[in-house]
Motif scaffolding. Structure first.
Motif, short mmCIF file in Angstrom:
data_model
loop_
_atom_site.label_atom_id
_atom_site.label_comp_id
_atom_site.label_asym_id
_atom_site.label_seq_id
_atom_site.Cartn_x
_atom_site.Cartn_y
_atom_site.Cartn_z
N ARG A 260 -2.62 7.24 7.75
CA ARG A 260 -1.89 6.04 7.36
C ARG A 260 -0.38 6.16 7.58
O ARG A 260 0.36 5.19 7.41
CB ARG A 260 -2.14 5.74 5.88
N LEU A 261 0.06 7.35 7.97
CA LEU A 261 1.50 7.60 8.06
C LEU A 261 2.05 7.21 9.43
O LEU A 261 1.37 7.28 10.44
CB LEU A 261 1.80 9.08 7.82
N THR B 5 2.31 10.90 -4.08
CA THR B 5 2.17 12.35 -4.00
C THR B 5 3.43 13.01 -4.58
O THR B 5 4.16 12.39 -5.35
CB THR B 5 1.91 12.78 -2.54
N ILE C 15 1.15 5.69 -0.65
CA ILE C 15 0.58 7.01 -0.85
C ILE C 15 1.41 7.67 -1.94
O ILE C 15 2.63 7.82 -1.80
CB ILE C 15 0.61 7.85 0.44
N GLU D 53 6.52 8.06 -3.37
CA GLU D 53 5.68 6.95 -2.93
C GLU D 53 6.05 6.62 -1.49
O GLU D 53 7.22 6.33 -1.21
CB GLU D 53 5.89 5.72 -3.81
N THR E 212 3.02 2.48 3.09
CA THR E 212 2.41 2.50 4.43
C THR E 212 2.15 1.10 4.99
O THR E 212 2.24 0.89 6.20
CB THR E 212 1.08 3.27 4.39
N VAL F 257 1.22 15.55 1.70
CA VAL F 257 0.27 14.43 1.76
C VAL F 257 -1.13 14.99 2.03
O VAL F 257 -1.32 15.78 2.97
CB VAL F 257 0.67 13.43 2.87
N ASP F 258 -2.10 14.55 1.23
CA ASP F 258 -3.48 15.03 1.40
C ASP F 258 -4.02 14.62 2.77
O ASP F 258 -3.72 13.55 3.29
CB ASP F 258 -4.37 14.46 0.30
N GLU F 259 -4.83 15.50 3.34
CA GLU F 259 -5.32 15.32 4.70
C GLU F 259 -5.97 13.95 4.95
O GLU F 259 -5.69 13.32 5.97
CB GLU F 259 -6.30 16.44 5.04
N PRO F 260 -6.83 13.41 4.04
CA PRO F 260 -7.45 12.10 4.32
C PRO F 260 -6.44 10.95 4.43
O PRO F 260 -6.76 9.91 5.01
CB PRO F 260 -8.37 11.90 3.11
N GLU F 261 -5.24 11.12 3.87
CA GLU F 261 -4.24 10.04 3.89
C GLU F 261 -3.32 10.11 5.11
O GLU F 261 -2.53 9.19 5.34
CB GLU F 261 -3.38 10.13 2.62
N SER G 208 0.84 -1.19 0.00
CA SER G 208 0.00 0.00 0.00
C SER G 208 0.88 1.25 0.00
O SER G 208 1.79 1.37 0.82
CB SER G 208 -0.90 0.00 1.23
#
Length: 404
Positions: A262-263, A46, A44, A323, A326, A255-259, A42
């Motif tokens: 996962r960090l 960005t 993210i 990338e 996560t 990194v977009d707020e909804p993601e 998985s």
């Protein structure tokens, strides 16, 4: 009559077959994919920007014209290496004048310490050395006569005369010593010493001004910002270059707020740069966002990642593709992410039941850019409908087309 009956029956069968074929041909063609097992990572996806991990700005301490540029952008330099040289004509003239002034004062002091004054000091020293034993003998004679006078073996007059003689010699010796001290620490000599201190300070100041025309790197690294050319004017305090260690750099990743949920610190990071296709740089998440900021139309958190950059190709200010890995799952039950749909507040897929569509809610795990893990609702080998222009609905009879 019997022949007519058979003929009518044949016509009916042909009409039925033709109708069935027409119906079958009318079924919409829908693409499907199979649920299968695969390794998932998985990520993210960005973008971000490169910054130096350790850096320093080189600024001019005094104004001047650039005489020579010794280091260009991208050049590796050592600590203390000269990057830019300013015009030093004025500073060199001041240094020469300071040296001349110092030599002049030193000559004045030498004159004071030589000639008549040196001879006078020698004469005084000789007189002092001659008086010392004479005074010692007079004091011994005084003491002896005092003892004899006490026993009436000598007269009081003799003892007093010896005392006066000793006092006179002591006064003469004290006068000589004072004269010598006045000669060594005269006001003229003290003034010369003050002028010497002033000349030495002026020389050191001139040396510092000359040294400030050489703008040096405070650390070993790579010059990543330097745009000066010979003849350019530099103001005092103006930055002329930036030097940083680029074997490791920081990537400020958006990194977009909804993601953000996962960090975690330590997650693996992979960077790419459009200028070097196929080249990849690895690193890890070092610091999580402390606030949400606006970036164009996006609400993002700034994630700081430490990146290995052994070749130094990634320069500060470089825009990179990022990338962040996560999560990972081995041999996970998965399907194409594009097959997911929302229906009546549920996440699910259309599966193939015979020749008809059936709605099936699913429970999801991790996801990649193209695939998503299935935790519940589907089995390996199930067929799921992919996006199509056909409006899909429960029970719709379809003609499936499977994609690899």
């Amino acid at each position: 009559m019997k022949k007519l009956l058979w003929l009518a029956l044949l016509v009916a069968v042909l009409l039925a077959g033709w109708a069935l074929l027409k119906v079958r041909r009318a079924r919409p063609e829908v693409p499907f994919a199979r649920v299968e097992r695969s390794d998932l990572v998985s990520v993210i996806v960005t973008n971000g920007r490169i910054e130096p991990l350790e850096w320093a700005a080189v600024a001019a301490e005094q104004a001047g014209l650039v005489r020579r540029v010794h280091a260009e952008r991208g050049q590796r330099v050592k600590a203390g290496e000269v990057l830019v040289e300013l015009d030093a004509a004025t500073a060199e003239a001041e240094l020469a004048a300071a040296r001349a002034r110092l030599a002049q004062v030193q000559a004045e002091i030498a004159r004071l310490e030589q000639g008549g004054r040196a001879a006078e000091l020698a004469a005084l020293d000789a007189e002092i050395e001659a008086l010392r034993p004479e005074l010692a003998a007079a004091e011994q004679e005084k003491s002896a006569l005092e003892r004899l006078a006490a026993r009436q073996a000598a007269t009081r007059t003799e003892a007093d005369a010896a005392g006066r003689r000793a006092e006179k010699l002591a006064a003469q010796l004290d006068g000589l010593r004072k004269r010598r001290l006045a000669l060594v620490d005269s006001p003229e000599r003290q003034a010369a010493r003050a002028r010497l201190d002033e000349a030495e300070a002026a020389l050191e100041s001139a040396r510092l001004r000359l040294e400030k025309t050489l703008l040096r790197s405070p650390l070993a690294g790579t010059v990543y910002e330097a745009d000066l050319r010979p003849g350019a004017f530099v103001a005092a305090g103006q930055t002329v270059a930036k030097v940083g260690r680029l074997d490791r750099v920081l990537a400020r990743v958006f990194v977009d707020e909804p993601e953000l949920g996962r960090l975690a610190r330590g997650q693996a990071v992979l960077l790419g740069w459009d200028a070097l296709p196929g080249r990849r740089w690895e690193g890890s998440v070092e610091r999580l966002p402390s606030e949400i900021t606006v970036l164009g139309s996006r609400q993002v958190g700034e994630v700081v990642c430490r990146i290995e950059n052994p070749g130094g190709e990634l320069l500060p200010g470089t825009n990179v593709n990022v990338e962040i890995r996560t999560e990972a799952a081995r041999s996970a039950l998965s399907m194409p992410r594009e097959a997911l749909r929302r229906r009546n507040g549920q996440t699910g897929v259309f599966t193939l039941n015979g020749d008809r569509l059936a709605w099936q809610p699913v429970e999801l795990g991790i996801s990649t850019v193209t695939r998503v893990q299935i935790l519940k609702g589907l089995n390996e080998g199930d067929a799921v409908a992919l996006p199509t222009d056909v409006g899909l609905a429960e029970g719709l009879e379809v003609r499936p087309v499977f994609r690899p």
